[in-house]
Design a protein around this motif. Sequence first.
Motif, PDB file in Angstrom:
ATOM      1  N   THR A  40       0.817  -1.201   0.000  1.00 50.53           N
ATOM      2  CA  THR A  40       0.000   0.000   0.000  1.00 50.53           C
ATOM      3  C   THR A  40       0.856   1.259   0.000  1.00 50.53           C
ATOM      4  OG1 THR A  40      -0.209  -0.386   2.347  1.00 50.53           O
ATOM      5  CG2 THR A  40      -2.107  -0.922   1.009  1.00 50.53           C
ATOM      6  N   GLU A 334      -5.843  -2.398  -7.760  1.00 50.63           N
ATOM      7  CA  GLU A 334      -6.725  -1.284  -8.109  1.00 50.63           C
ATOM      8  C   GLU A 334      -6.007   0.040  -7.908  1.00 50.63           C
ATOM      9  OE1 GLU A 334      -9.662  -2.875  -5.468  1.00 50.63           O
ATOM     10  OE2 GLU A 334      -9.241  -4.532  -6.808  1.00 50.63           O
ATOM     11  N   GLY A 335      -6.415   1.034  -8.627  1.00 50.52           N
ATOM     12  CA  GLY A 335      -5.848   2.372  -8.422  1.00 50.52           C
ATOM     13  C   GLY A 335      -5.784   3.127  -9.724  1.00 50.52           C
TER      14      GLY A 335
END
Length: 422
Positions: A40, A334-335
Amino acid sequence: MCHWVSPELTNKTTTNPGLRRFWGSFSMALNGSPIWKVKTTPPSFSHLGVSGNGLGRFRSASNLRFRSRKWECCPLAQRAITLVDDEKPFVPVAYTSGPVEKALSSESMRFHKDLNLLPKPLTASDLSSSPADGSKVRVAYQGSPGAYSEAAAWKAYPKCETVPCDGFESTFKAVELWLVDKAVLPIENSFGGSVHRNYDLLLRHRLHIVGEVKLLVNHSLLGLPSVKLEEIKRVFSHPQALAQCEMMLTDLGTMRLNTDDTAGAAKMVASLGLKDTGAIASARAAEIYGLDILAQNIQDDDDNITRFLILAREPIIPGTDRPYKTSIVFTLVEGPGVLFKAFAVFALREIELTKIESRPQRQRPLRVVDDSNEGSAKYFDYLFYVDFEASMAEPRAQYALEHLQISFVRQLKSTGKLPPPM
Ligand SMILES: O=C(O)C(=O)C[C@]1(C(=O)O)C=C[C@@H](O)C=C1
């Protein structure tokens, strides 16, 4: 599951410290399970061969493009020479001179009508001859004799024994079950694009891409002997071949019917004696099935090229002795902009991408994404297949994949490494 490369092989055989580190870091994830890793916090990339966040530096990759490309089938991926007739029991046959040998020879004659039928022992010359030309290699392909895939197998291994299979799946299985040494499968065509079924099967089977071959596909319209072009009311062929000859078929105004392969279409016309039916296939198929060529070079594009992959049970060990291509498949975290960033790991290291293909994840087609404005949204989730021009023995390729794995992908695996095509 496909693996990167057998960890024993790579770790024990490579002397390149970077490559050893790379394989070491992957080997834990290699024991039968895919690599799952999501970070992250943005990591530092200085150890991966780039500075800053790794995305601030773009340079033209053109100076590193490999200009001279010579296709070679990697000898490491080839199998040992097989005996000509290895299903027969082994009986020594070297007794040919001297009284004892003569006696033994006549003794053995009582049991064997023809000694020439017995398996021949390997000689020093068999053992020393290099199978680099493909001699004695058994290669499976999808279709009937005379199919383009068979021609592709001979282009890759000129002296190989070709083995027809009735579908793509059985072609993969023939290698997995040791019935053959290699498989040759179409993966994309300059007109029809990717052969998606084979992309999907690459993931479902444990084979490795060890080479590729490109074939110029020249279609002919075949018919029964003495039939005229005007008498043809319908045409059989493989759907890709029918699509590649769209203009000619529209001019003729004939009905089109799909078959599993082009040569299979020729076989059907010949075996059923269909006077009003033509087949789009190779000139060689005309010869094999006793058909006439009614029209030649009937494809819309003169440069109608199909690229075939060569698959084997064992991967090749990547080197730096010549240009290599590497094939991987991954899914993304995701992002925003993740796809762009994923591709940037290659651009940053001036690694050229030669092919990108995306396929929906069939097991989990939709992903739910939290959208602060609109609640949750559902998007298709994709598998990305990427080929790039670098060898895994090169630090820049190792760093690129490490960067990709740490930052942008949920799941990553290799489908193969191959020397570049002719
Ligand atoms: O039917 C054949 O002859 C094949 O080898 C298959 C195949 C294909 O799947 O694309 C291969 C090359 C041609 O583009 C047409 C058909």
